[in-house]
Design an enzyme around this catalytic site. Sequence first.
Site, PDB file in Angstrom:
ATOM      1  CE  LYS A 140     -23.154 -14.737  14.445  1.00  0.00           C
ATOM      2  NZ  LYS A 140     -21.765 -14.652  14.908  1.00  0.00           N
ATOM      3  NE  ARG A 146     -14.340 -13.499  10.631  1.00  0.00           N
ATOM      4  CZ  ARG A 146     -14.451 -12.319  11.213  1.00  0.00           C
ATOM      5  NH1 ARG A 146     -15.531 -12.045  11.909  1.00  0.00           N
ATOM      6  NH2 ARG A 146     -13.503 -11.424  11.109  1.00  0.00           N
TER       7      ARG A 146
HETATM    8  C1  R5P Z   1     -18.665 -15.936  13.428  1.00  0.00           C
HETATM    9  O1  R5P Z   1     -19.409 -16.839  13.143  1.00  0.00           O
HETATM   10  C2  R5P Z   1     -17.583 -16.059  14.450  1.00  0.00           C
HETATM   11  O2  R5P Z   1     -17.565 -17.323  15.047  1.00  0.00           O
HETATM   12  C3  R5P Z   1     -17.697 -15.009  15.519  1.00  0.00           C
HETATM   13  O3  R5P Z   1     -18.898 -15.212  16.232  1.00  0.00           O
HETATM   14  C4  R5P Z   1     -17.728 -13.642  14.895  1.00  0.00           C
HETATM   15  O4  R5P Z   1     -16.782 -13.533  13.890  1.00  0.00           O
HETATM   16  C5  R5P Z   1     -17.456 -12.604  15.945  1.00  0.00           C
HETATM   17  O5  R5P Z   1     -17.483 -11.360  15.311  1.00  0.00           O
HETATM   18  P1  R5P Z   1     -18.191 -10.116  15.983  1.00  0.00           P
HETATM   19  O6  R5P Z   1     -17.503  -9.908  17.302  1.00  0.00           O
HETATM   20  O7  R5P Z   1     -17.937  -8.989  15.013  1.00  0.00           O
HETATM   21  O8  R5P Z   1     -19.630 -10.445  16.112  1.00  0.00           O
END
Ligand code: R5P
Length: 312
Positions: A191, A95
């Site tokens: 989001k 990430r």
């Molecule tokens: C972020 O963009 C990833 O694709 C996931 O949506 C994210 O890392 C999920 O993390 P969490 O469960 O902490 O929201």
Amino acid sequence: MELTLVIGSANQRLGDAVALILEPDRADPVVERFPDGELHVTLPHSLRGNDVYVLQSTGPPVDQQLMELLLLVDACRRGGAGRITTVIPYFGYARQDRRRAPGEAIAARVVADLLRAVRVDRVLVVDPHTPGLEAVFEMPLDALSAVPVLAAGLRPTLPTDAVVVAPDLGAVKRAESYAALLGLPMVIVRKRRISGTSVRAEEVVGAIDGRVPVIIDDMISTGATVCAAMQALLEHGARASVLVAATHGLFVGPAPQRLRELPIEHLVVTDSLPSAVGLPPSAEVVSIDRLLADAIRRLHDDQPLDDLVLFA
Ligand code: R5P
């Protein structure tokens, strides 16, 4: 070249399952920790000239598992391996593939450089956070897709009025693959990340009224993304029932509690990481053992991986 499998401590069960399929030469390492905390790895025999596959996810505790991977690769190289492929089902630090603010490091690039420093020849990962991960590596990287395995896991409980949901813009490509495989329409949630443990769903694009969402993602970490998406979908008239599929189940911090509070009918993750405790009873783990075994066999035989890879 003989095919040798080296299984790191992060993926012992998955590694055993892959070995059952491939029946390779196994070089089971002894991984121990010295009293001062240093990691120490030893391989049981010489790997002179072998085609070696080192299997180790770099999930929590990320730095420890990464260090183990680096030491295992170094031990293979010093043990005479002819070619080394690291098989990293969950690639931690993916990430952090670019700077989002001044003063940040690009951790994905640092990890790629570390793997290059120990002279890895090739990298195999499964559903990395971004397809752009390939670009930070100098050596070839193949990103396998677990979407067909997860879609097959969802199918038995899939209602006819389901809709695949990308919980953020980064998930759209993956959601398109699920939608195509399952023959379902798609909805996108926009989001905004507020912090490491909290996100806000700002917009829902597409029709969800009276339908059952199937939220898909590359990973579930704290559960914030799935929760925020579900909240927004309910506000847009979704049925109070949800299916969730993610390749990597990290389930850290508040995730188990958050997920238990959602009306989840079926939650499917792969075994890219060891199972977490405290998951909802609807949780199911599907194995990527055949996917990995197939990819390793093809690489060993110099065959293409194209149909196992999700291209951007
Ligand atoms: C972020 O963009 C990833 O694709 C996931 O949506 C994210 O890392 C999920 O993390 P969490 O469960 O902490 O929201």
